[in-house]
Structure formats: structure tokens, C-alpha cells
Design a protein around this motif. Structure first.
Motif, PDB file in Angstrom:
ATOM      1  N   VAL A 186      -3.369 -11.970   2.539  1.00 12.67           N
ATOM      2  CA  VAL A 186      -2.432 -11.038   1.921  1.00 12.67           C
ATOM      3  C   VAL A 186      -3.230  -9.901   1.307  1.00 12.67           C
ATOM      4  CG1 VAL A 186      -0.650 -10.716   0.165  1.00 12.67           C
ATOM      5  CG2 VAL A 186      -0.755 -12.854   1.469  1.00 12.67           C
ATOM      6  N   ALA A 187      -2.923  -8.685   1.708  1.00 14.61           N
ATOM      7  CA  ALA A 187      -3.578  -7.503   1.147  1.00 14.61           C
ATOM      8  C   ALA A 187      -2.671  -6.919   0.069  1.00 14.61           C
ATOM      9  CB  ALA A 187      -3.832  -6.467   2.237  1.00 14.61           C
ATOM     10  N   MET A 188      -3.214  -6.668  -1.111  1.00 18.64           N
ATOM     11  CA  MET A 188      -2.412  -6.166  -2.219  1.00 18.64           C
ATOM     12  C   MET A 188      -2.984  -4.836  -2.704  1.00 18.64           C
ATOM     13  SD  MET A 188      -0.962  -8.397  -5.419  1.00 18.64           S
ATOM     14  CE  MET A 188       0.831  -8.373  -5.536  1.00 18.64           C
ATOM     15  N   GLY A 217      -6.483  -6.462   9.781  1.00 26.61           N
ATOM     16  CA  GLY A 217      -6.743  -7.897   9.818  1.00 26.61           C
ATOM     17  C   GLY A 217      -5.952  -8.712   8.810  1.00 26.61           C
ATOM     18  N   ALA A 218      -5.119  -8.060   7.988  1.00 21.96           N
ATOM     19  CA  ALA A 218      -4.307  -8.789   7.013  1.00 21.96           C
ATOM     20  C   ALA A 218      -2.996  -9.235   7.651  1.00 21.96           C
ATOM     21  CB  ALA A 218      -4.026  -7.921   5.793  1.00 21.96           C
ATOM     22  N   THR A 219      -2.452 -10.334   7.151  1.00 21.85           N
ATOM     23  CA  THR A 219      -1.166 -10.818   7.631  1.00 21.85           C
ATOM     24  C   THR A 219      -0.038  -9.906   7.171  1.00 21.85           C
ATOM     25  OG1 THR A 219      -2.086 -13.044   7.302  1.00 21.85           O
ATOM     26  CG2 THR A 219       0.271 -12.884   7.819  1.00 21.85           C
ATOM     27  N   VAL A 220      -0.134  -9.461   5.916  1.00 20.72           N
ATOM     28  CA  VAL A 220       0.892  -8.590   5.339  1.00 20.72           C
ATOM     29  C   VAL A 220       0.251  -7.779   4.224  1.00 20.72           C
ATOM     30  CG1 VAL A 220       1.651 -10.331   3.658  1.00 20.72           C
ATOM     31  CG2 VAL A 220       3.245  -8.549   4.378  1.00 20.72           C
ATOM     32  N   LEU A 221       0.784  -6.589   3.992  1.00 17.53           N
ATOM     33  CA  LEU A 221       0.332  -5.750   2.891  1.00 17.53           C
ATOM     34  C   LEU A 221       1.455  -5.641   1.871  1.00 17.53           C
ATOM     35  CD1 LEU A 221      -1.761  -2.564   2.897  1.00 17.53           C
ATOM     36  CD2 LEU A 221       0.518  -2.408   1.868  1.00 17.53           C
ATOM     37  N   THR A 222       1.110  -5.835   0.589  1.00 14.16           N
ATOM     38  CA  THR A 222       2.094  -5.744  -0.478  1.00 14.16           C
ATOM     39  C   THR A 222       1.467  -5.024  -1.670  1.00 14.16           C
ATOM     40  OG1 THR A 222       3.759  -7.018  -1.698  1.00 14.16           O
ATOM     41  CG2 THR A 222       1.587  -8.034  -1.439  1.00 14.16           C
ATOM     42  N   VAL A 280       2.258   4.275  -4.140  1.00 16.53           N
ATOM     43  CA  VAL A 280       1.679   4.595  -2.826  1.00 16.53           C
ATOM     44  C   VAL A 280       2.585   5.598  -2.104  1.00 16.53           C
ATOM     45  CG1 VAL A 280       0.810   3.635  -0.677  1.00 16.53           C
ATOM     46  CG2 VAL A 280       0.779   2.245  -2.756  1.00 16.53           C
ATOM     47  N   PRO A 281       2.039   6.662  -1.553  1.00 16.05           N
ATOM     48  CA  PRO A 281       2.884   7.633  -0.839  1.00 16.05           C
ATOM     49  C   PRO A 281       3.716   6.961   0.262  1.00 16.05           C
ATOM     50  CG  PRO A 281       0.692   8.546  -1.184  1.00 16.05           C
ATOM     51  CD  PRO A 281       0.624   7.107  -1.609  1.00 16.05           C
ATOM     52  N   THR A 282       4.991   7.241   0.255  1.00 18.68           N
ATOM     53  CA  THR A 282       5.908   6.617   1.218  1.00 18.68           C
ATOM     54  C   THR A 282       5.500   6.909   2.651  1.00 18.68           C
ATOM     55  OG1 THR A 282       7.665   6.969  -0.411  1.00 18.68           O
ATOM     56  CG2 THR A 282       8.345   6.333   1.795  1.00 18.68           C
ATOM     57  N   GLU A 283       5.038   8.130   2.897  1.00 19.94           N
ATOM     58  CA  GLU A 283       4.674   8.497   4.263  1.00 19.94           C
ATOM     59  C   GLU A 283       3.461   7.705   4.754  1.00 19.94           C
ATOM     60  OE1 GLU A 283       2.882  11.688   1.478  1.00 19.94           O
ATOM     61  OE2 GLU A 283       4.726  10.476   1.644  1.00 19.94           O
ATOM     62  N   HIS A 284       2.569   7.328   3.845  1.00 20.76           N
ATOM     63  CA  HIS A 284       1.423   6.503   4.239  1.00 20.76           C
ATOM     64  C   HIS A 284       1.888   5.104   4.654  1.00 20.76           C
ATOM     65  CE1 HIS A 284      -0.994   9.740   3.089  1.00 20.76           C
ATOM     66  NE2 HIS A 284      -1.633   9.250   2.040  1.00 20.76           N
ATOM     67  N   LEU A 285       2.824   4.569   3.914  1.00 19.92           N
ATOM     68  CA  LEU A 285       3.334   3.239   4.253  1.00 19.92           C
ATOM     69  C   LEU A 285       4.053   3.261   5.596  1.00 19.92           C
ATOM     70  CD1 LEU A 285       4.652   2.077   0.767  1.00 19.92           C
ATOM     71  CD2 LEU A 285       2.442   1.624   1.851  1.00 19.92           C
ATOM     72  N   GLN A 286       4.788   4.329   5.854  1.00 21.62           N
ATOM     73  CA  GLN A 286       5.457   4.437   7.146  1.00 21.62           C
ATOM     74  C   GLN A 286       4.447   4.517   8.275  1.00 21.62           C
ATOM     75  OE1 GLN A 286       8.915   4.171   7.598  1.00 21.62           O
ATOM     76  NE2 GLN A 286       8.109   3.833   9.677  1.00 21.62           N
ATOM     77  N   HIS A 321       1.383  -2.627  11.321  1.00 15.26           N
ATOM     78  CA  HIS A 321       1.071  -3.472  10.165  1.00 15.26           C
ATOM     79  C   HIS A 321       2.358  -3.917   9.476  1.00 15.26           C
ATOM     80  CE1 HIS A 321      -3.198  -2.599  10.456  1.00 15.26           C
ATOM     81  NE2 HIS A 321      -2.930  -1.309  10.483  1.00 15.26           N
ATOM     82  N   ARG A 322       2.345  -5.136   8.980  1.00 16.33           N
ATOM     83  CA  ARG A 322       3.478  -5.624   8.196  1.00 16.33           C
ATOM     84  C   ARG A 322       3.321  -5.163   6.759  1.00 16.33           C
ATOM     85  NH1 ARG A 322       4.448 -11.695   8.094  1.00 16.33           N
ATOM     86  NH2 ARG A 322       6.033 -10.919   6.662  1.00 16.33           N
ATOM     87  N   VAL A 323       4.345  -4.516   6.231  1.00 14.60           N
ATOM     88  CA  VAL A 323       4.350  -4.013   4.856  1.00 14.60           C
ATOM     89  C   VAL A 323       5.580  -4.592   4.163  1.00 14.60           C
ATOM     90  CG1 VAL A 323       4.491  -1.963   3.391  1.00 14.60           C
ATOM     91  CG2 VAL A 323       3.155  -1.887   5.514  1.00 14.60           C
ATOM     92  N   ALA A 324       5.376  -5.237   3.013  1.00 19.82           N
ATOM     93  CA  ALA A 324       6.490  -5.883   2.318  1.00 19.82           C
ATOM     94  C   ALA A 324       6.378  -5.639   0.808  1.00 19.82           C
ATOM     95  CB  ALA A 324       6.481  -7.388   2.614  1.00 19.82           C
ATOM     96  N   PRO A 325       7.394  -4.997   0.245  1.00 16.49           N
ATOM     97  CA  PRO A 325       8.578  -4.457   0.894  1.00 16.49           C
ATOM     98  C   PRO A 325       8.235  -3.222   1.725  1.00 16.49           C
ATOM     99  CG  PRO A 325       8.551  -3.801  -1.396  1.00 16.49           C
ATOM    100  CD  PRO A 325       7.418  -4.757  -1.226  1.00 16.49           C
ATOM    101  N   GLY A 326       9.061  -2.941   2.722  1.00 11.48           N
ATOM    102  CA  GLY A 326       8.833  -1.797   3.585  1.00 11.48           C
ATOM    103  C   GLY A 326       9.116  -0.487   2.867  1.00 11.48           C
ATOM    104  N   PRO A 327       8.646   0.622   3.432  1.00 18.10           N
ATOM    105  CA  PRO A 327       8.812   1.913   2.764  1.00 18.10           C
ATOM    106  C   PRO A 327      10.257   2.311   2.522  1.00 18.10           C
ATOM    107  CG  PRO A 327       7.945   2.169   5.011  1.00 18.10           C
ATOM    108  CD  PRO A 327       7.862   0.727   4.669  1.00 18.10           C
ATOM    109  N   ALA A 328      11.175   1.938   3.423  1.00 13.31           N
ATOM    110  CA  ALA A 328      12.577   2.305   3.245  1.00 13.31           C
ATOM    111  C   ALA A 328      13.187   1.612   2.031  1.00 13.31           C
ATOM    112  CB  ALA A 328      13.378   1.962   4.501  1.00 13.31           C
TER     113      ALA A 328
END
Length: 401
Positions: free
Chosen positions: A14-16, A72-77, A83-89, A96-103
């Protein structure tokens, strides 16, 4: 479990984003679950960076640093929402899995976006308006009555970016500095509450008892679980509101819904889509802490029981006080920890490893029991001792024995 796994353990990575105390306490939960936590910190002396093996130094505003973190991470949280929304998108678009997602996260990042979404859903909230000019604020104040509360749409926390405005003449400088403002009615509230819910990608949800949060100068000082004297009807309404928001926004992970209790019911104040100060009590006070639950949720594991481990739980923050001053000549931190454990052997301490300064969240203590007045007194006295070096006379040792 689909996605990358740690080849050493066969379990998730898990990447935080963020190296503060929320990451630090999430790391503690990850250790018990066998998971590997990777942290993006800005400094090796940050709270989580001091204890986590896999620390990457970088800037959460830089896409390249986020890409390196996610690789290489399972999910990023997250342990914060900055964090800039556009970067997460961009991370999502790259697979990459991002949780919660940018939306979903944007509703915790931008208070105007949140207010519009709540209005569209018909959820209870204070009267509000978007203000770009002094006239906008004057018009709103004339409608709802002065004073009003002005907030920066992005970036505020712990009372920062929140201003009580008593008239139009106080607004010009704020607008010049911040551009657009969110203005809200000043709610005649009874108290502040918080409802926490965890939601998995599968759609499973778990809620904790609704708590009372005691704020001073915009900073949380105490959390009382469950909220004393809260009717079952209102408690259920708050929990159902939190679940509806989590579902409608597609939240994955923890969601804290900060609420105003009024004479007429509850109103949504703000959201946090991460572990939150209002849930620190769950480490000792619930079968599954908010930190473990956040990991389970973002990885789509079945969620754990949220049942309380005692009838009453009180958490008190340790905010930098007299002992943080340069001229402090009393007992040092280690000696104070010794004394705390002697005076309050049943109180649990969580120290965040931060440099000390006035008003800073340095740690928290948690007390459990059956009577809220008694449990609260123990927690507050223990926190005050660490902050100011003062033992409440009610807890002083009898010198004759």
C-alpha cells in the motif's frame, strides 16, 4: 487479490501519500496484517518516515514523485487530500489503482464541489454561496444574517482557511488574497459530531458509533464515543447520511463526515476521505480501528467489526503547550511519559515523534470505561500533563503513602 504484491511476503503493498501521523498509525495496522506500507514523505524526520521501512522522499504536488510512489504498489491512498486532482487522474489513466479515486476525492479537496454535490443530492447542509466579490458576500449576509463564515475552497484544515466575517468591510482583503470564497451561514449549533464509514470497491460499508468532537480554536481537542446523550434516532440518521454520501460519491476507504448538531437535526460541515482525528479512539476502542479498516477497504478485503470494546471511549489530543517552549525547565519528554504511565496506567498513549511547538498535534491519549465524565477526566488530565507538565490534583499521588 489482483494487483502487485510484495514478492517477499506475497501480500499487498500500500502506497500512502503523506508522512504524517495518519500514515504512522496506518503503518502500525499494516504491520499486524502483514502488509507493506510505502510512504511519500517530504522529510526523513516526518512522523511516518521515522518508523516506516519503505520511505520515498518527494513532493505530493509533483506527478513524477507520485508515479514513482505508485510503481509496483497494489493501491495508492492518502493521509491528506492536498494532491492535485489532475495528477491522480493521470495515475488512474496509467493503470494505477487510486483509492479513493480522484472523482470522489475532489469532494474532500474542494468545499465548493462538495456543497454543490450535497445540494444536488438534497442532503442537509448550511446555507451557502460562492463569493467572488464583496457584493456577493454582502448579499448573502443580508439574506442569512451576520456574521457569516468564509472559507477558502481548497487547502484549509484545523481551523486554517476559515474566517468569521462580521460585515462586508472585512471581506475585501480575503477575496484579494484567496480569489473565490465559500461563504456559509453561521450555524446555531448545539455541538459538533462526526460519523465515520468505511466503504470497499465491492460496496460493503461499515459504520462506527457517532462521536462528539470538542473543538477549540478550530482544532479538535477531544472525541467522545459514543456522543453523549445523542438519541438513537439522530445517531442512525447521521450514520445513514454518511453511508449515502459514501455510496453516492463512490468513496473507497475511510470517510469522515463532520456534522453540526442543531436544534432541528444535523447538517454536513466537511468531509475527509482518509483516516481522521475523530476516529483515533478506535485503535483501542473498537474491534477494528479506522486504520486497519482503511487498509481493508482500499484493498477490497471484507471489512471488520466496528463494535466498541467499552461502553465509553474518550480520546484527547496532546497539543503543544508549556513543555514545547524553549525555556521549559520541567521534566523532559521521557520523564513525563514515565509519570503519565504511573498516574494513568490504563490510559493509552500514542506519540507521533514530531518536533514540539505550541498548538501542534504531538500525540493523543485514549481512556476507556463506563462513565463519560470519569473517562473524560482521565483522558484530559493525561493529555494536559504531557502538554503542560501539570498533574490534575484529582490524580495526584497521596504523598503520605
Amino acid at each position: 487479490m489482483p494487483g502487485a504484491l510484495d514478492p517477499r511476503t506475497g501480500l499487498p503493498v500500500v502506497a500512502m501519500v503523506g508522512g504524517g501521523q495518519l500514515s504512522r498509525m496506518t503503518h502500525q495496522a499494516a504491520v499486524a496484517l502483514g502488509q507493506s506500507l510505502r510512504v511519500l514523505a517530504t522529510d526523513p524526520a516526518e512522523s511516518a518516515a521515522l518508523v516506516t521501512a519503505d520511505v520515498q522522499l518527494g513532493d505530493h504536488r509533483e506527478l513524477a514523485d507520485l508515479q514513482r510512489l505508485a510503481q509496483g504498489a497494489t493501491v495508492l491512498t492518502f493521509d491528506h487530500e492536498h494532491v492535485p486532482t489532475e495528477h491522480l487522474q493521470a495515475l488512474v489513466d496509467a493503470g494505477h489503482r487510486v483509492a479513493p479515486g480522484p472523482a470522489a476525492l475532489v469532494h474532500a479537496q474542494d468545499k465548493l464541489v462538495l456543497r454543490r454535490a450535497l445540494a444536488a443530492a438534497g442532503e442537509p447542509q448550511p446555507a451557502w454561496a460562492e463569493a467572488r466579490t464583496v457584493h456577493d458576500v454582502a448579499e448573502f449576509g443580508a439574506e442569512v444574517g451576520w456574521p457569516v463564515v468564509a472559507k477558502t475552497p481548497r487547502g484549509g484544515y484545523d481551523g486554517k482557511g476559515v474566517f468569521v466575517v462580521h460585515g462586508p468591510d472585512e471581506v475585501a482583503a480575503l477575496l484579494e488574497r484567496h480569489g473565490t470564497l465559500l461563504v456559509e451561514e453561521r450555524v446555531p449549533m448545539v455541538r459538533e459530531l462526526a460519523a465515520q464509514v468505511a466503504r470497499s470497491p465491492f460496496g460493503q460499508v461499515a459504520v462506527w458509533p457517532v462521536v462528539e468532537t470538542v473543538q477549540r480554536d478550530g482544532v479538535c481537542n477531544e472525541v467522545l464515543a459514543p456522543a453523549p446523550g445523542l438519541s438513537d434516532e439522530l445517531a442512525t440518521a447521521a450514520q445513514e447520511l454518511a453511508v449515502r454520501i459514501a455510496d453516492s460519491l463512490g468513496v473507497v476507504g475511510m470517510l469522515a463526515v463532520e456534522l453540526f448538531e442543531t436544534a432541528d437535526g444535523i447538517l454536513v460541515n466537511e468531509l475527509a476521505m482518509r483516516p481522521h482525528n475523530s476516529g483515533h479512539w478506535t485503535i483501542e476502542g473498537a474491534r477494528t480501528s479506522q486504520f486497519e479498516q482503511h487498509l481493508r477497504a482500499v484493498l477490497d478485503y471484507p471489512l471488520g467489526s466496528t463494535a466498541m470494546t467499552a461502553p465509553v471511549v474518550v480520546m484527547a489530543n496532546v497539543l503543544g503547550g508549556a513543555t514545547a517552549d524553549e525555556d521549559w525547565s520541567g521534566p523532559g519528554l521521557d520523564e513525563r511519559v514515565h509519570h503519565l504511565m504511573a498516574h494513568w496506567p490504563d490510559v493509552k498513549l500514542h506519540w507521533y515523534g514530531k518536533t514540539q511547538r505550541r498548538g501542534r498535534k504531538l500525540g493523543h491519549v485514549t481512556a476507556l470505561g463506563e462513565d463519560v465524565t470519569e473517562v473524560r477526566a482521565r483522558a484530559v488530565a493525561a493529555a494536559r500533563y504531557l502538554a503542560d507538565g501539570v498533574v490534575d490534583p484529582a490524580f495526584a499521588f497521596d504523598e503520605e503513602h
